[in-house]
Write an enzyme that holds these catalytic residues in place. Structure first.
Site, PDB file in Angstrom:
ATOM      1  N   HIS A  72       7.873  11.591  -4.584  1.00 16.20           N
ATOM      2  CA  HIS A  72       7.595  10.485  -3.679  1.00 16.20           C
ATOM      3  C   HIS A  72       7.577  10.959  -2.222  1.00 16.20           C
ATOM      4  O   HIS A  72       6.757  10.518  -1.413  1.00 16.20           O
ATOM      5  CB  HIS A  72       8.658   9.399  -3.879  1.00 16.20           C
ATOM      6  CG  HIS A  72       8.517   8.225  -2.961  1.00 16.20           C
ATOM      7  ND1 HIS A  72       9.306   8.074  -1.842  1.00 16.20           N
ATOM      8  CD2 HIS A  72       7.686   7.162  -2.984  1.00 16.20           C
ATOM      9  CE1 HIS A  72       8.979   6.964  -1.231  1.00 16.20           C
ATOM     10  NE2 HIS A  72       7.994   6.385  -1.894  1.00 16.20           N
ATOM     11  N   GLU A  75       4.354  12.572  -1.577  1.00 16.37           N
ATOM     12  CA  GLU A  75       3.307  11.540  -1.429  1.00 16.37           C
ATOM     13  C   GLU A  75       3.225  11.094   0.034  1.00 16.37           C
ATOM     14  O   GLU A  75       2.136  10.972   0.602  1.00 16.37           O
ATOM     15  CB  GLU A  75       3.624  10.350  -2.330  1.00 16.37           C
ATOM     16  CG  GLU A  75       2.693   9.165  -2.157  1.00 16.37           C
ATOM     17  CD  GLU A  75       3.401   7.836  -2.328  1.00 16.37           C
ATOM     18  OE1 GLU A  75       3.250   6.964  -1.449  1.00 16.37           O
ATOM     19  OE2 GLU A  75       4.107   7.656  -3.339  1.00 16.37           O
ATOM     20  N   GLU A 148      13.251   2.440   3.007  1.00 13.86           N
ATOM     21  CA  GLU A 148      12.553   1.907   1.829  1.00 13.86           C
ATOM     22  C   GLU A 148      13.526   1.755   0.661  1.00 13.86           C
ATOM     23  O   GLU A 148      13.529   0.723  -0.028  1.00 13.86           O
ATOM     24  CB  GLU A 148      11.419   2.867   1.459  1.00 13.86           C
ATOM     25  CG  GLU A 148      10.543   2.408   0.314  1.00 13.86           C
ATOM     26  CD  GLU A 148       9.446   3.422   0.000  1.00 13.86           C
ATOM     27  OE1 GLU A 148       9.046   3.488  -1.182  1.00 13.86           O
ATOM     28  OE2 GLU A 148       8.995   4.146   0.914  1.00 13.86           O
TER      29      GLU A 148
END
Length: 428
Positions: A72, A75, A148
């Site tokens: 992630h 990404e 997040e």
């Protein structure tokens, strides 16, 4: 060159055609023209997801282990260009929207546009070819991902699913958040990001789906330059998910109006890759018959207010793991859990597991499929050529061929060896 020789595969049941090829560098390309659309949607994916933190490399089988959330993190970092600017801005200038997501087993980058298809495609390929890292931007991204993660900590439905999943697969990468944790983020270094990028972001480990309105010849020309981007000889050998004993029950308290229940069911047998898509459909059909809105069980519980329309069913089938997750709001979570788990164990005697009901569920699934074909995003994300064997456009043929005996047989293999857990969130 292989990039100019496209194989055309017809799917007459749905009126679709797929032009596909494998480039000399190993990238698999799937082109799905749809001239009745004005939009084009493209998605490039690599076989690298949140569970891929343990693996070996090369003939010597050197062992590698990386912190949770590294796929992630990568990404996020791939959206930084060589000048430290965000690739999103470049896509906007070309009149397109861009995004990305990381799942358990893959990372995907995408754009949608009504113009400049070739230019957007070149930009997408440019973005995934090179990783640009600086210590300052690394720390900035770490804080963004930390925020997040903290946001999801306050989301009851998110916590319900992933904490139940963690109890199904304790002490494995599946017990970690896809984005990792604050402690695991602190362990992700510049060198480990570069190492994982070099290992997994190879053309031979990736595929690209383009669906919508475009010119085939123009798309093929885009890839002539990309074929010079080569892959190394060997890809990482991902370690299988180890099945430790499940944590059978757990509860928590959050700011919720009604109790929330998750029931997780973990399969133990390995499903061969060519059979995974069909297997997933069969398991979905079985659980929809028992617990879907057309089932007697759902209707009777709904009428007395014990469950509502929040009930969801998710089925994941991968090479090294597969599971079913039922989540719902219910005023009687302990009782409902016991009732559902008993029903699963005795599914062959369930009055809703009948040929007539199977036909109803298959018709409903086919209707949802036809509706989905109106969405280019649905086609690109569900076509999923990362797996071999059957794909989205085979669904009508698959549904037609599945019998009640097939459902019972696969259901028996799944249920007789499965492990179950439940997780309940009570109001504070």
């Amino acid at each position: 060159m292989s990039s100019t020789r496209l194989e055309k595969k017809e799917y007459p049941a749905v009126g679709e055609s797929v032009y596909q090829t494998t480039l000399q560098n190993g990238l698999k390309l799937y082109l799905i023209p749809k001239d009745d659309f004005n939009e084009t949607y493209a998605m490039i994916s690599t076989k690298f997801g949140s569970v891929d933190t343990y693996f070996t490399i090369g003939p010597s089988k050197d062992k590698k282990e990386y912190p949770a959330g590294i796929a992630h993190f990568l990404e996020h970092k791939l959206f930084e260009d060589k000048d430290g600017k965000d690739y999103l801005q470049h896509f906007v200038r070309l009149g397109s929207e861009s995004n990305a997501f990381t799942s358990f087993t893959q990372t995907s980058y995408l754009f949608s546009t009504t113009s400049n298809v070739s230019e957007n495609l070149r930009l997408l390929l440019e973005m995934i070819q090179t990783l640009h890292l600086s210590e300052g931007s690394l720390e900035k991204e770490r804080l963004i991902i930390q925020q997040e993660i903290e946001m999801y900590q306050d989301n009851p439905d998110y916590q319900l699913f992933f904490r139940a999943l963690a109890n199904l697969y304790p002490n494995t990468p599946l017990s970690q958040d896809i984005a990792g944790s604050v402690p695991s983020l602190s362990k992700i270094e510049k060198s480990s990001l570069q190492e994982n990028f070099d290992l997994f972001y190879q053309p031979s480990n990736m595929n690209l789906v383009v669906v919508g309105k475009f010119d085939l010849d123009d798309i093929v020309k885009v890839f002539k330059g990309f074929e010079s981007v080569t892959s190394s000889n060997s890809l990482p050998n991902i370690s299988p998910v180890i099945l430790h004993p499940v944590i059978q029950n757990e509860t928590s308290r959050m700011e919720v109006a009604s109790p929330k229940l998750a029931i997780g069911i973990r399969g133990r047998n390995l499903v061969p890759s060519p059979f995974q898509y069909r297997y997933k459909i069969i398991i979905k059909l079985l659980f929809a018959m028992m617990f879907g809105w057309t089932s007697t069980r759902f209707q009777s519980l709904y009428e007395v207010g014990k469950i509502d329309n929040s009930l969801t069913l998710e089925v994941e089938v991968e090479s090294s793991f597969h599971f079913v997750m039922l989540t719902m709001d219910t005023i009687e979570p302990v009782s409902i859990s016991h009732q559902f788990r008993t029903a699963i164990k005795n599914f062959e005697k369930d009055p809703d597991v009948t040929q007539e009901h199977l036909d109803t569920i298959k018709s409903e699934m086919f209707g949802d499929f036809l509706h989905g074909l109106n969405s280019l995003e649905y086609i690109a994300t569900q076509f999923n050529p990362l797996k071999s064997g059957e794909n989205l456009f085979d669904l009508p043929k698959i549904l037609q061929s599945i019998s009640l005996q097939d459902v019972v047989k696969i259901g028996r293999e799944f249920v007789n060896s499965c492990d179950m857990t439940d997780f309940i969130i009570f109001p504070k």
